[in-house]
Enzyme design. Structure first.
Site, PDB file in Angstrom:
ATOM      1  N   SER A 160      19.312  -0.258   4.135  1.00  0.00           N
ATOM      2  CA  SER A 160      20.746   0.028   4.142  1.00  0.00           C
ATOM      3  C   SER A 160      21.170   0.659   2.811  1.00  0.00           C
ATOM      4  O   SER A 160      20.697   1.735   2.467  1.00  0.00           O
ATOM      5  CB  SER A 160      21.522  -1.253   4.450  1.00  0.00           C
ATOM      6  OG  SER A 160      22.854  -0.987   4.799  1.00  0.00           O
ATOM      7  N   HIS A 168      21.476  -2.862  13.189  1.00  0.00           N
ATOM      8  CA  HIS A 168      21.392  -2.922  11.731  1.00  0.00           C
ATOM      9  C   HIS A 168      20.944  -4.330  11.324  1.00  0.00           C
ATOM     10  O   HIS A 168      21.304  -5.314  11.960  1.00  0.00           O
ATOM     11  CB  HIS A 168      22.777  -2.627  11.139  1.00  0.00           C
ATOM     12  CG  HIS A 168      22.740  -2.285   9.695  1.00  0.00           C
ATOM     13  ND1 HIS A 168      22.354  -1.052   9.234  1.00  0.00           N
ATOM     14  CD2 HIS A 168      23.054  -3.012   8.588  1.00  0.00           C
ATOM     15  CE1 HIS A 168      22.433  -1.027   7.908  1.00  0.00           C
ATOM     16  NE2 HIS A 168      22.842  -2.219   7.497  1.00  0.00           N
ATOM     17  N   ASP A 172      23.584   1.071  15.638  1.00  0.00           N
ATOM     18  CA  ASP A 172      23.899   1.026  14.210  1.00  0.00           C
ATOM     19  C   ASP A 172      24.720   2.256  13.844  1.00  0.00           C
ATOM     20  O   ASP A 172      24.283   3.383  14.104  1.00  0.00           O
ATOM     21  CB  ASP A 172      22.587   1.009  13.420  1.00  0.00           C
ATOM     22  CG  ASP A 172      22.768   0.881  11.921  1.00  0.00           C
ATOM     23  OD1 ASP A 172      23.920   0.872  11.447  1.00  0.00           O
ATOM     24  OD2 ASP A 172      21.748   0.792  11.213  1.00  0.00           O
TER      25      ASP A 172
END
Length: 373
Positions: A216, A340, A310
């Site tokens: 991320s 995610h 996501d």
């Protein structure tokens, strides 16, 4: 003030407001962890794709922990909420699986800077023989939008990498926004990489066989740090593993719409993170954040891993396109039925195990290969 001046002033204010609306510019938060969240934005009425049953079990367990929507909270409040990793552990506990960290990998926290948040958690296989061959090194950057989470939240992936690769994994903690805004996190990521090159041998590592990885926000830091290493003529990573990275400032990417209401990350949360970590709205265009606009030439081979459900899925896909256009060897894979944060859930989500296996295979190959000149 004259009426003419008043009208001119009004026109200037109106023009500025229209410009802000057209460009998406807005004021950013103060540097306080108690700064209130930005006004909520209307989300498109789009239902995200269905999750695979094992992924849905984690989402259900996370919902059962009673967390509040992150986008409605201050950073201080958000930092106390249950994480996706907590949801995965709840599923593991329900299956009678052990939830304590794998003791076959040891850890040690070592500072690389003067701030309490500037430290690294060094993972090392417990069976590594003293005085044995130097081990490869992976510098890993955790996620959390540069605002929440820490190395403890993101323990699963670096611990698994250390065991599977027989490597030292340096999981970097960095200063958080809004107390420290962009580019503090990128500065810390670069400083930790330099520090690792200098100190790896003392931990039994081989600084010539080094890679970077992250999830991320950390997936962004992994790529940005490789760019930093290239530009500053440091030892270049052998490989980059970038998992669902933040990579584009565009608000019109396909996944921004089809996964706007996904869990555990949604579109409103992306705006929430930007509100707190950016010092000004224009920061979103900085190539360290907007990686698709960065100079990507000369970077090492890269593996980009994405989740289907996501809002950042298209970031990874467009970053792969940009890297290929720059001549970088790239493998990008979007795993179906997962969300995610899935990467650290290999114990209970099949897609996560497959993604972990892909990352480990690519890193093993990179460490075994003759380095590029």
């Amino acid at each position: 003030m004259s009426s003419i001046a008043t009208r001119a002033s009004s026109r200037a204010i109106m023009t500025a407001a229209l410009f802000a609306a057209a460009t998406g510019a807005s004021a950013q938060s103060s540097r306080s962890a108690a700064a209130p969240p930005p006004p909520p934005a209307a989300a498109p009425a789009v239902r995200p794709p269905a999750a695979a049953p094992d992924m849905q079990a984690v989402l259900d367990a996370l919902a059962g922990l009673g967390g509040k929507p992150i986008e409605t909270l201050t950073p201080a409040e958000a930092r106390t909420q249950p994480s996706a990793a907590d949801g995965a552990r709840a599923v593991m506990a329900g299956k009678g699986m052990p939830t304590t960290p794998d003791a076959s990998v040891t850890t040690q926290d070592v500072p690389y800077g003067s701030d309490p948040q500037q430290f690294a958690r060094i993972y090392k296989p417990a069976a590594a023989p003293a005085g044995g061959a130097a081990m490869p090194v992976v510098v890993y950057y955790h996620g959390g939008g540069w605002v929440i989470a820490d190395v403890a939240t993101y323990d699963a992936a670096p611990r698994a990498m250390a065991k599977a690769l027989g490597a030292i994994v340096v999981s970097v903690e960095y200063r958080h926004a809004p107390e420290f805004k962009f580019p503090a996190q990128h500065d810390d990521a670069a400083a930790a990489y330099r520090w690792t090159l200098k100190n790896a041998a003392g931990w039994g590592g081989d600084a010539a066989r080094i890679a970077v990885a992250g999830e991320s926000a950390g997936g962004n830091l992994a790529v940005a740090t490789a760019i930093y290493a290239r530009d500053n003529r440091l030892t270049l990573p052998r490989h980059i593993v970038s998992v669902y990275p933040i990579a584009s400032s565009s608000s019109t990417l396909p996944s921004r719409r089809d996964s706007a209401n996904a869990k555990p990350l949604n579109g409103a949360m992306l705006k929430w993170f930007g509100y707190y970590y950016q010092a000004r709205a224009a920061d979103a265009q900085d190539p360290r954040l907007n990686l698709v606009a960065a100079n990507l030439r000369g970077l090492p081979p890269t593996t980009i891993i994405n989740a289907q459900i996501d809002p950042l899925r298209s970031d990874g896909e467009t970053l792969a396109t940009a890297m290929r256009a720059a001549g970088v060897p790239v493998e990008q894979k979007t795993f179906p039925g997962v969300t995610h944060e899935f990467f650290g859930m290999a114990a209970v989500v099949r897609g996560a195990k497959d993604a972990n296996d892909l990352a480990v295979a690519r890193l093993k190959a990179a460490f075994a290969a003759t380095p590029r000149r």
